[in-house]
Every structure is written in C-alpha cells, then in structure tokens.
Design a protein around this motif. Structure first.
Motif, PDB file in Angstrom:
ATOM      1  N   GLY A 157      -3.648  19.591  -2.076  1.00 55.25           N
ATOM      2  CA  GLY A 157      -3.576  20.952  -1.579  1.00 55.25           C
ATOM      3  C   GLY A 157      -2.249  21.613  -1.893  1.00 55.25           C
ATOM      4  N   LYS A 158      -2.215  22.921  -1.751  1.00 50.27           N
ATOM      5  CA  LYS A 158      -1.010  23.686  -2.011  1.00 50.27           C
ATOM      6  C   LYS A 158       0.107  23.211  -1.087  1.00 50.27           C
ATOM      7  N   GLY A 159       1.277  22.984  -1.651  1.00 45.33           N
ATOM      8  CA  GLY A 159       2.401  22.527  -0.856  1.00 45.33           C
ATOM      9  C   GLY A 159       2.525  21.018  -0.779  1.00 45.33           C
ATOM     10  N   THR A 160       1.531  20.293  -1.306  1.00 47.30           N
ATOM     11  CA  THR A 160       1.606  18.833  -1.323  1.00 47.30           C
ATOM     12  C   THR A 160       2.389  18.383  -2.545  1.00 47.30           C
ATOM     13  N   SER A 161       3.462  17.654  -2.321  1.00 46.00           N
ATOM     14  CA  SER A 161       4.278  17.206  -3.444  1.00 46.00           C
ATOM     15  C   SER A 161       3.615  16.031  -4.143  1.00 46.00           C
ATOM     16  N   SER A 162       4.088  15.729  -5.343  1.00 48.81           N
ATOM     17  CA  SER A 162       3.549  14.579  -6.067  1.00 48.81           C
ATOM     18  C   SER A 162       3.842  13.284  -5.330  1.00 48.81           C
ATOM     19  N   VAL A 163       4.991  13.223  -4.647  1.00 50.26           N
ATOM     20  CA  VAL A 163       5.336  12.036  -3.864  1.00 50.26           C
ATOM     21  C   VAL A 163       4.343  11.868  -2.724  1.00 50.26           C
ATOM     22  N   GLU A 164       4.027  12.950  -2.025  1.00 53.55           N
ATOM     23  CA  GLU A 164       3.063  12.882  -0.925  1.00 53.55           C
ATOM     24  C   GLU A 164       1.678  12.513  -1.421  1.00 53.55           C
ATOM     25  N   ALA A 165       1.299  13.044  -2.575  1.00 54.92           N
ATOM     26  CA  ALA A 165      -0.010  12.719  -3.137  1.00 54.92           C
ATOM     27  C   ALA A 165      -0.104  11.236  -3.459  1.00 54.92           C
ATOM     28  N   ARG A 166       0.941  10.687  -4.046  1.00 57.64           N
ATOM     29  CA  ARG A 166       0.949   9.262  -4.361  1.00 57.64           C
ATOM     30  C   ARG A 166       0.964   8.420  -3.096  1.00 57.64           C
ATOM     31  N   LEU A 167       1.730   8.842  -2.096  1.00 55.40           N
ATOM     32  CA  LEU A 167       1.783   8.098  -0.844  1.00 55.40           C
ATOM     33  C   LEU A 167       0.425   8.137  -0.139  1.00 55.40           C
ATOM     34  N   ALA A 168      -0.272   9.259  -0.241  1.00 55.50           N
ATOM     35  CA  ALA A 168      -1.605   9.353   0.345  1.00 55.50           C
ATOM     36  C   ALA A 168      -2.531   8.300  -0.245  1.00 55.50           C
ATOM     37  N   VAL A 169      -2.475   8.154  -1.556  1.00 57.14           N
ATOM     38  CA  VAL A 169      -3.303   7.148  -2.217  1.00 57.14           C
ATOM     39  C   VAL A 169      -2.874   5.745  -1.797  1.00 57.14           C
ATOM     40  N   GLN A 170      -1.564   5.506  -1.695  1.00 60.60           N
ATOM     41  CA  GLN A 170      -1.086   4.194  -1.280  1.00 60.60           C
ATOM     42  C   GLN A 170      -1.511   3.858   0.155  1.00 60.60           C
ATOM     43  N   SER A 171      -1.619   4.853   1.010  1.00 67.33           N
ATOM     44  CA  SER A 171      -2.095   4.584   2.370  1.00 67.33           C
ATOM     45  C   SER A 171      -3.513   4.039   2.337  1.00 67.33           C
ATOM     46  N   LEU A 172      -4.331   4.537   1.434  1.00 73.49           N
ATOM     47  CA  LEU A 172      -5.694   4.035   1.284  1.00 73.49           C
ATOM     48  C   LEU A 172      -5.679   2.630   0.682  1.00 73.49           C
ATOM     49  N   VAL A 173      -4.830   2.416  -0.315  1.00 71.12           N
ATOM     50  CA  VAL A 173      -4.740   1.100  -0.955  1.00 71.12           C
ATOM     51  C   VAL A 173      -4.293   0.042   0.049  1.00 71.12           C
ATOM     52  N   TYR A 174      -3.208   0.314   0.762  1.00 73.19           N
ATOM     53  CA  TYR A 174      -2.699  -0.661   1.731  1.00 73.19           C
ATOM     54  C   TYR A 174      -3.719  -0.945   2.827  1.00 73.19           C
ATOM     55  N   THR A 175      -4.369   0.085   3.314  1.00 67.12           N
ATOM     56  CA  THR A 175      -5.347  -0.101   4.386  1.00 67.12           C
ATOM     57  C   THR A 175      -6.514  -0.958   3.928  1.00 67.12           C
ATOM     58  N   LEU A 176      -7.090  -0.649   2.776  1.00 67.97           N
ATOM     59  CA  LEU A 176      -8.285  -1.366   2.327  1.00 67.97           C
ATOM     60  C   LEU A 176      -7.953  -2.774   1.840  1.00 67.97           C
ATOM     61  N   GLN A 177      -6.843  -2.941   1.154  1.00 65.83           N
ATOM     62  CA  GLN A 177      -6.466  -4.301   0.755  1.00 65.83           C
ATOM     63  C   GLN A 177      -6.147  -5.151   1.982  1.00 65.83           C
ATOM     64  N   GLY A 178      -5.539  -4.546   2.995  1.00 65.25           N
ATOM     65  CA  GLY A 178      -5.261  -5.284   4.209  1.00 65.25           C
ATOM     66  C   GLY A 178      -6.524  -5.668   4.949  1.00 65.25           C
ATOM     67  N   ALA A 179      -7.457  -4.740   5.074  1.00 66.11           N
ATOM     68  CA  ALA A 179      -8.701  -5.019   5.782  1.00 66.11           C
ATOM     69  C   ALA A 179      -9.544  -6.047   5.039  1.00 66.11           C
ATOM     70  N   ALA A 180      -9.503  -6.003   3.718  1.00 65.07           N
ATOM     71  CA  ALA A 180     -10.321  -6.913   2.905  1.00 65.07           C
ATOM     72  C   ALA A 180      -9.625  -8.241   2.617  1.00 65.07           C
ATOM     73  N   GLN A 181      -8.321  -8.340   2.949  1.00 58.06           N
ATOM     74  CA  GLN A 181      -7.540  -9.532   2.639  1.00 58.06           C
ATOM     75  C   GLN A 181      -7.584  -9.875   1.147  1.00 58.06           C
ATOM     76  N   THR A 182      -7.313  -8.902   0.338  1.00 61.38           N
ATOM     77  CA  THR A 182      -7.351  -9.082  -1.105  1.00 61.38           C
ATOM     78  C   THR A 182      -6.347  -8.159  -1.757  1.00 61.38           C
ATOM     79  N   ARG A 183      -5.974  -8.504  -2.982  1.00 60.90           N
ATOM     80  CA  ARG A 183      -5.097  -7.642  -3.769  1.00 60.90           C
ATOM     81  C   ARG A 183      -5.883  -6.898  -4.848  1.00 60.90           C
ATOM     82  N   ASP A 184      -7.183  -6.888  -4.748  1.00 58.62           N
ATOM     83  CA  ASP A 184      -7.979  -6.149  -5.722  1.00 58.62           C
ATOM     84  C   ASP A 184      -7.564  -4.679  -5.725  1.00 58.62           C
TER      85      ASP A 184
END
Length: 317
Positions: A157-184
């Motif tokens: 969205g407007k006003g979202t920096s590239s750093v925030e966009a990348r961190l948003a994706v990492q929040s999903l990665v960390y959450t799902l890898q943690g819940a699944a107990q995998t590094r996929d």
C-alpha cells in the motif's frame, strides 16, 4: 515493548535493508527456545509444543528450552504455535513472537489467519499484512504453499516502505516455518494455482527465513503472558541477544514507577537470540495491575539508539 514506555522509533537498521531478500539465508526461524519455531526434538508435539505436519526437513540449530508455562490442563485437539507479529523498536519495526493455542486440524492456516488479522494478545503488537486473506496453507513439493484470497493486495500500500514490505513477508515465513517445524521456503499462490508475489516481494518461487538479528526484536518475553495473574513469585522467561548476555528487567506499577529492578543472564549472546529465565519475588507488591519489562543491555550508555524492550501486563491477585 518500547511503545508503552514512549521510546522513539529511530532509523531503520541497515542490516535489515540488506538481509531481507527472497533468497534469504539458511538461518532457522528460531529464537532459541524449543517452542519457538522448528524444534530439533523428534518428540511428539503436545499442546505445549508447536504443531508438526510431519515434514522431514528439520532445522540444524541446537535446541534449548525455556518454554512457556501452561497452567491449564491440555485442551484436546489443540496445539500451540508461534505467531510473529510486528512491533516498534529503536531500530524500526521488528518481529515479536507470541505463542497461541489453535486447533490441531489445520494449525498452519490458523496461525497465518491470526497473523494477517493482527490478532495479537499484546496490544503493542500488530501486523504489516493488512488486507491479506489466506484461503489455505499446505506443505508440498518441499515448500509451504500459501493460497491467497483473490482480494489480497499483491502490491504494498501507499506509504509502505520496501523494508516494511520485506518484513511483512518475513513475518509470514517465520510464523509458518515455526508452526510447521521446518525450514522449507514459503511460497504464495492464487486460487488458480498460479504464483503470486506478495507486496512486491518475489514470494512466488519461495522465500527463506532471514537471519534472526536482521528481523527479530532483540528481546522477546515468553512468560508472563499478556494478562497473566501471579502471586508470590513471577516466573519469567524469554529470549534475547543482549550485550554480554545481560538482560535487565523491571516491574512497573500502574503509574509507570519501577517497583522492582534487577537483571538475569541469557545462555549466550551475539549470533542469535538465546533463552533467559528468572524468578521474580513479587510477594511485597499490593494487589493490582503491573507491567513486566525486559530489555537488552545498552553498552553505549545512551549514545546509541537505545535498548530493545518487550513488556507484558500482569495482575497481582
């Protein structure tokens, strides 16, 4: 966390800019605790351990334990998963972990739904994935595949920096890898199965977890949980990467005055977050609402951006 104490959010970390890429690295999305994320233990998951989906991709980082204390009887058909919400730090937004109990029939989707909805127990936490909806999450072909709702914004969205966009994706990665107990790696697709990049980040081909020190808050409190009740002794645990492993902590009364101040020591420091524990004597406190705050040590004596911190409100009965 520092928002509750009014610390200013300073410039974003240069390492965060450099480290959050689609290729990432091979760092596990762990914070040092058995229950944080992909555990190395092969034991059967319980309501006090993360959900397992049977992946054979196990992390290699040594497992340590400072797990959340569960005072209630285990609830049949549920598991506990880590959800990595976003919060403010002196070096810009970072990820804070919160353990949540979800139904065991589809813990990955439930964890993702909590994340994108910003449904955190701690009011200091939120999400950078506003507007994203999740239709399903499954493990296949060596990846965690997230099917996004057709109404999900694929561009930031407007006003979202590239750093925030990348961190948003990492929040999903960390959450799902943690819940699944995998590094996929985590992939995002549309309902028709076609690859879809999220927030302008190349997630369609899979994203790995970035290094902990680039994306995680450098201190995160596991217990007490937000809204806990305690008397006599307050059991404290969490993870941190703090100078010389020193983790200062305090208990504040409802006016913000420190009524207890001390420190504990994490297992190590420097390369990632490590567990810390403490038993805090609160027998002298009157009944009421208090705030526990854990911080990183500040070797710059105020010359740097300031310590990271995390807070939890609790009640003395």
């Amino acid at each position: 966390m520092n928002t509750r104490n009014g610390l200013a959010v300073l410039a974003l970390s240069g390492t965060l800019l450099a480290g959050l890429t689609a290729c990432g690295d091979d760092t596990d999305p762990t914070s040092g605790e058995t229950q944080t994320d992909p555990a190395t233990s092969s034991s059967t998951p319980s309501p006090t351990t993360p959900a397992s989906t049977g992946s054979s991709s196990a992390p290699t980082e040594p497992s340590t334990d400072s797990s959340p204390t569960e005072t209630d009887a285990p609830e049949p058909g549920t598991v506990v998963v880590p959800v990595y919400f976003t919060g403010d730090t002196p070096m810009g937004p970072r990820l804070y972990r919160e353990f949540r109990r979800v139904e065991s029939d589809d813990p990955l989707e439930e964890a993702a739904t909590l994340l994108v909805g910003g449904d955190a127990l701690d009011p200091d936490y939120g999400t950078l994935l506003q507007g994203v909806t999740v239709e399903s999450v499954e493990q296949r072909d060596g990846a965690i595949v997230v099917t996004l709702g057709d109404d999900s914004p694929l561009t930031a969205g407007k006003g979202t920096s590239s750093v925030e966009a990348r961190l948003a994706v990492q929040s999903l990665v960390y959450t799902l890898q943690g819940a699944a107990q995998t590094r996929d790696p985590v992939r995002t697709v549309l309902s028709d199965g076609s690859s879809a990049d999220l927030y302008g980040q190349p997630t369609g081909k899979g994203v790995k977890a970035a290094a902990q020190l680039e994306v995680l808050a450098l201190v995160s409190v596991t217990t007490p949980e937000e809204g806990a009740t305690a008397s006599g002794t307050l059991a404290v645990s969490g993870v941190a990467s703090s100078f010389e492993a020193t983790v200062p902590y305090a208990v504040l009364d409802s006016s913000g005055k420190e009524v207890i101040s001390d420190f504990t020591t994490a297992e190590q420091f420097g390369d990632r977050l490590y567990p810390f524990e403490a038993e805090v004597d609160i027998s002298g406190l009157e009944a009421g609402t208090y705030t526990f705050v854990a911080r990183t040590d500040d070797p710059s004596d105020g010359e740097g951006p300031g310590p990271f911190e995390d807070t939890k409100t609790f009640t003395v009965g």
